[in-house]
Motif scaffolding. Structure first.
Motif, PDB file in Angstrom:
ATOM      1  N   HIS A 153       0.861  -1.185   0.000  1.00  0.00           N
ATOM      2  CA  HIS A 153       0.000   0.000   0.000  1.00  0.00           C
ATOM      3  C   HIS A 153       0.893   1.229   0.000  1.00  0.00           C
ATOM      4  CE1 HIS A 153      -2.829   3.071   1.539  1.00  0.00           C
ATOM      5  NE2 HIS A 153      -3.720   2.349   0.870  1.00  0.00           N
ATOM      6  N   GLN A 154       0.493   2.255  -0.756  1.00  0.00           N
ATOM      7  CA  GLN A 154       1.273   3.493  -0.776  1.00  0.00           C
ATOM      8  C   GLN A 154       0.327   4.672  -0.977  1.00  0.00           C
ATOM      9  OE1 GLN A 154       3.874   3.310  -4.278  1.00  0.00           O
ATOM     10  NE2 GLN A 154       2.274   4.110  -5.601  1.00  0.00           N
ATOM     11  N   THR A 155       0.846   5.873  -0.797  1.00  0.00           N
ATOM     12  CA  THR A 155       0.071   7.052  -1.142  1.00  0.00           C
ATOM     13  C   THR A 155       0.558   7.544  -2.500  1.00  0.00           C
ATOM     14  OG1 THR A 155      -0.201   7.645   1.164  1.00  0.00           O
ATOM     15  CG2 THR A 155      -0.601   9.377  -0.451  1.00  0.00           C
ATOM     16  N   GLY A 156      -0.342   7.518  -3.474  1.00  0.00           N
ATOM     17  CA  GLY A 156      -0.015   8.033  -4.800  1.00  0.00           C
ATOM     18  C   GLY A 156      -0.677   9.381  -4.992  1.00  0.00           C
ATOM     19  N   GLU A 157      -0.829   9.793  -6.242  1.00  0.00           N
ATOM     20  CA  GLU A 157      -1.549  11.046  -6.493  1.00  0.00           C
ATOM     21  C   GLU A 157      -2.243  10.962  -7.841  1.00  0.00           C
ATOM     22  OE1 GLU A 157      -1.072  13.996  -8.655  1.00  0.00           O
ATOM     23  OE2 GLU A 157       0.260  12.749  -9.858  1.00  0.00           O
ATOM     24  N   MET A 158      -3.346  11.665  -7.933  1.00  0.00           N
ATOM     25  CA  MET A 158      -4.051  11.755  -9.215  1.00  0.00           C
ATOM     26  C   MET A 158      -4.541  13.183  -9.346  1.00  0.00           C
ATOM     27  SD  MET A 158      -6.860   9.148 -10.673  1.00  0.00           S
ATOM     28  CE  MET A 158      -7.798   9.587 -12.154  1.00  0.00           C
ATOM     29  N   GLY A 159      -4.154  13.837 -10.415  1.00  0.00           N
ATOM     30  CA  GLY A 159      -4.542  15.229 -10.624  1.00  0.00           C
ATOM     31  C   GLY A 159      -4.107  16.127  -9.476  1.00  0.00           C
ATOM     32  N   GLY A 160      -2.977  15.778  -8.844  1.00  0.00           N
ATOM     33  CA  GLY A 160      -2.469  16.583  -7.744  1.00  0.00           C
ATOM     34  C   GLY A 160      -3.112  16.250  -6.403  1.00  0.00           C
ATOM     35  N   HIS A 161      -4.016  15.255  -6.375  1.00  0.00           N
ATOM     36  CA  HIS A 161      -4.691  14.889  -5.133  1.00  0.00           C
ATOM     37  C   HIS A 161      -4.045  13.621  -4.566  1.00  0.00           C
ATOM     38  CE1 HIS A 161      -7.818  17.812  -5.945  1.00  0.00           C
ATOM     39  NE2 HIS A 161      -7.767  17.398  -7.196  1.00  0.00           N
ATOM     40  N   PRO A 162      -3.597  13.650  -3.296  1.00  0.00           N
ATOM     41  CA  PRO A 162      -3.031  12.437  -2.699  1.00  0.00           C
ATOM     42  C   PRO A 162      -4.114  11.389  -2.519  1.00  0.00           C
ATOM     43  CG  PRO A 162      -3.142  14.218  -1.080  1.00  0.00           C
ATOM     44  CD  PRO A 162      -3.629  14.787  -2.366  1.00  0.00           C
ATOM     45  N   ILE A 163      -3.768  10.149  -2.810  1.00  0.00           N
ATOM     46  CA  ILE A 163      -4.763   9.078  -2.707  1.00  0.00           C
ATOM     47  C   ILE A 163      -4.048   7.753  -2.405  1.00  0.00           C
ATOM     48  CG2 ILE A 163      -4.767   8.947  -5.270  1.00  0.00           C
ATOM     49  CD1 ILE A 163      -7.863   8.086  -3.376  1.00  0.00           C
ATOM     50  N   GLY A 164      -4.594   7.017  -1.436  1.00  0.00           N
ATOM     51  CA  GLY A 164      -4.008   5.720  -1.114  1.00  0.00           C
ATOM     52  C   GLY A 164      -4.284   4.724  -2.227  1.00  0.00           C
ATOM     53  N   GLU A 165      -3.354   3.783  -2.410  1.00  0.00           N
ATOM     54  CA  GLU A 165      -3.541   2.776  -3.456  1.00  0.00           C
ATOM     55  C   GLU A 165      -2.830   1.489  -3.054  1.00  0.00           C
ATOM     56  OE1 GLU A 165      -2.125   4.797  -6.969  1.00  0.00           O
ATOM     57  OE2 GLU A 165      -0.055   4.786  -6.295  1.00  0.00           O
ATOM     58  N   THR A 166      -3.405   0.389  -3.506  1.00  0.00           N
ATOM     59  CA  THR A 166      -2.867  -0.943  -3.178  1.00  0.00           C
ATOM     60  C   THR A 166      -2.379  -1.607  -4.453  1.00  0.00           C
ATOM     61  OG1 THR A 166      -4.406  -1.200  -1.348  1.00  0.00           O
ATOM     62  CG2 THR A 166      -3.454  -3.224  -2.241  1.00  0.00           C
ATOM     63  N   ARG A 167      -1.184  -2.229  -4.352  1.00  0.00           N
ATOM     64  CA  ARG A 167      -0.706  -2.937  -5.539  1.00  0.00           C
ATOM     65  C   ARG A 167      -1.367  -4.310  -5.612  1.00  0.00           C
ATOM     66  NH1 ARG A 167       5.148  -2.285  -7.489  1.00  0.00           N
ATOM     67  NH2 ARG A 167       5.715  -2.747  -5.350  1.00  0.00           N
ATOM     68  N   VAL A 168      -1.951  -4.608  -6.765  1.00  0.00           N
ATOM     69  CA  VAL A 168      -2.564  -5.912  -7.025  1.00  0.00           C
ATOM     70  C   VAL A 168      -1.638  -6.642  -7.997  1.00  0.00           C
ATOM     71  CG1 VAL A 168      -4.650  -7.133  -7.749  1.00  0.00           C
ATOM     72  CG2 VAL A 168      -4.832  -4.829  -6.770  1.00  0.00           C
ATOM     73  N   VAL A 169      -1.290  -7.892  -7.641  1.00  0.00           N
ATOM     74  CA  VAL A 169      -0.206  -8.616  -8.327  1.00  0.00           C
ATOM     75  C   VAL A 169      -0.709  -9.960  -8.869  1.00  0.00           C
ATOM     76  CG1 VAL A 169       1.990  -9.787  -7.857  1.00  0.00           C
ATOM     77  CG2 VAL A 169       1.538  -7.536  -6.837  1.00  0.00           C
ATOM     78  N   TRP A 170      -0.184 -10.325 -10.051  1.00  0.00           N
ATOM     79  CA  TRP A 170      -0.356 -11.688 -10.579  1.00  0.00           C
ATOM     80  C   TRP A 170       1.026 -12.228 -10.956  1.00  0.00           C
ATOM     81  CZ3 TRP A 170      -3.751  -7.764 -11.490  1.00  0.00           C
ATOM     82  CH2 TRP A 170      -5.113  -8.010 -11.232  1.00  0.00           C
ATOM     83  N   ARG A 171       1.343 -13.423 -10.450  1.00  0.00           N
ATOM     84  CA  ARG A 171       2.626 -14.058 -10.796  1.00  0.00           C
ATOM     85  C   ARG A 171       2.400 -15.327 -11.610  1.00  0.00           C
ATOM     86  NH1 ARG A 171       3.259 -12.002  -5.696  1.00  0.00           N
ATOM     87  NH2 ARG A 171       4.844 -10.393  -5.517  1.00  0.00           N
ATOM     88  N   ASP A 172       1.154 -15.566 -11.995  1.00  0.00           N
ATOM     89  CA  ASP A 172       0.798 -16.736 -12.812  1.00  0.00           C
ATOM     90  C   ASP A 172      -0.071 -16.204 -13.966  1.00  0.00           C
ATOM     91  OD1 ASP A 172      -0.243 -19.016 -13.950  1.00  0.00           O
ATOM     92  OD2 ASP A 172      -1.447 -19.586 -12.199  1.00  0.00           O
ATOM     93  N   LEU A 173       0.597 -15.804 -15.045  1.00  0.00           N
ATOM     94  CA  LEU A 173      -0.175 -15.186 -16.137  1.00  0.00           C
ATOM     95  C   LEU A 173      -1.089 -16.182 -16.845  1.00  0.00           C
ATOM     96  CD1 LEU A 173       2.257 -12.504 -17.613  1.00  0.00           C
ATOM     97  CD2 LEU A 173       0.556 -12.295 -15.801  1.00  0.00           C
ATOM     98  N   PRO A 174      -0.663 -17.451 -17.067  1.00  0.00           N
ATOM     99  CA  PRO A 174      -1.630 -18.397 -17.642  1.00  0.00           C
ATOM    100  C   PRO A 174      -2.867 -18.537 -16.746  1.00  0.00           C
ATOM    101  CG  PRO A 174       0.601 -19.257 -17.867  1.00  0.00           C
ATOM    102  CD  PRO A 174       0.707 -18.045 -16.980  1.00  0.00           C
ATOM    103  N   GLY A 175      -2.662 -18.525 -15.424  1.00  0.00           N
ATOM    104  CA  GLY A 175      -3.793 -18.595 -14.496  1.00  0.00           C
ATOM    105  C   GLY A 175      -4.687 -17.368 -14.615  1.00  0.00           C
ATOM    106  N   LEU A 176      -4.074 -16.208 -14.820  1.00  0.00           N
ATOM    107  CA  LEU A 176      -4.872 -14.980 -14.994  1.00  0.00           C
ATOM    108  C   LEU A 176      -5.682 -15.053 -16.290  1.00  0.00           C
ATOM    109  CD1 LEU A 176      -5.780 -12.099 -14.397  1.00  0.00           C
ATOM    110  CD2 LEU A 176      -3.582 -11.284 -15.349  1.00  0.00           C
ATOM    111  N   ALA A 177      -5.048 -15.517 -17.370  1.00  0.00           N
ATOM    112  CA  ALA A 177      -5.774 -15.622 -18.648  1.00  0.00           C
ATOM    113  C   ALA A 177      -6.971 -16.559 -18.503  1.00  0.00           C
ATOM    114  CB  ALA A 177      -4.828 -16.108 -19.745  1.00  0.00           C
ATOM    115  N   LYS A 178      -6.758 -17.675 -17.809  1.00  0.00           N
ATOM    116  CA  LYS A 178      -7.848 -18.647 -17.624  1.00  0.00           C
ATOM    117  C   LYS A 178      -8.956 -18.046 -16.755  1.00  0.00           C
ATOM    118  CE  LYS A 178      -8.781 -23.463 -16.379  1.00  0.00           C
ATOM    119  NZ  LYS A 178     -10.112 -23.122 -15.959  1.00  0.00           N
ATOM    120  N   ALA A 179      -8.553 -17.357 -15.693  1.00  0.00           N
ATOM    121  CA  ALA A 179      -9.563 -16.744 -14.813  1.00  0.00           C
ATOM    122  C   ALA A 179     -10.405 -15.723 -15.589  1.00  0.00           C
ATOM    123  CB  ALA A 179      -8.879 -16.075 -13.618  1.00  0.00           C
TER     124      ALA A 179
END
Ligand SMILES: CC(C)(COP(=O)(O)OP(=O)(O)OC[C@H]1O[C@@H](n2cnc3c(N)ncnc32)[C@H](O)[C@@H]1OP(=O)(O)O)[C@@H](O)C(=O)NCCC(=O)NCCS
Length: 183
Positions: A153-179
């Motif tokens: 989790h980090q604080t990013g920004e959009m249009g100059g506005h601070p906003i919290g954001e969570t990194r969503v990760v996939w380490r199995d791309l064939p699994g992602l394609a199937k899902a």
């Protein structure tokens, strides 16, 4: 009775830049309502930011990057942007995935992400990630359902506005394609 939208998935071209930007900002205005200030979302700054972002995207796109749209009779229905080698520790980075607000829930997003994932696999990539804004519960539900792992989790920004954001990760791309195919 509502009928399913008819569309094709295709590579985006520079001629699409402003139509993509218009779709992107229309989706921000619904998805990020209550997350980012109304005056930013509804004002000209968000639209100008989207225009500038997509002109820049087409200026910098490389062979291993993926810019795709879902294109229907009445115009663009969805978009995805995936960059290679721009996020430390990951082969690719999903920068944007948006579906026209009134067409959400009809698997357009899953089809775009599934096709983009097959292209990532074909290019030899093994991992991908994206940043999900705090409060985007519908997006979070979608990514959880297709196997995303919610990590930093980090604080990013959009249009100059601070906003919290969570990194969503996939380490199995064939699994992602199937899902995506199965969703
Ligand atoms: C997230 C998004 C790209 C997914 O694309 P999609 O085409 O809607 O995806 P799907 O049709 O596969 O549906 C996924 C989920 O949409 C939700 N959904 C269904 N109908 C919906 C509707 N009418 N409105 C909003 N969400 C709906 C459901 O949570 C569904 O999951 P479920 O089937 O387990 O209930 C799209 O909803 C979107 O553009 N959201 C706003 C922008 C955004 O958050 N992008 C991601 C930024 S990181």
């Amino acid at each position: 009775m509502t009928t399913a939208p008819v569309y094709v998935l295709r590579d985006a071209t520079p001629a699409d830049a402003l139509a993509i930007a218009a779709l992107h900002v229309a989706s921000w205005r619904v998805a990020y309502r209550g997350i980012l200030p109304d005056d930013y979302l509804d004002g000209s700054a968000a639209a100008a930011e989207a225009d500038a972002r997509w002109v820049e995207n087409f200026r910098t796109v490389g062979r291993d990057d993926i810019l795709m749209v879902a294109d229907g009779d009445a115009g663009l229905l969805g978009l995805i942007a995936v960059w290679a080698g721009r996020e430390a520790g990951f082969d690719t980075y999903i920068d944007n995935l948006h579906v026209r607000p009134h067409l959400r829930g009809q698997r357009i997003g899953a089809r775009l992400l599934g096709e983009a994932t097959r292209r990532m696999i074909a290019a030899g990539h093994r991992t991908t990630c994206l940043w999900l804004l705090d409060g985007n519960d519908q997006g979070g539900h979608f990514y959880r359902r297709i196997g995303g792992s919610f990590e930093d989790h980090q604080t990013g920004e959009m249009g100059g506005h601070p906003i919290g954001e969570t990194r969503v990760v996939w380490r199995d791309l064939p699994g992602l394609a199937k899902a995506c195919d199965d969703s």
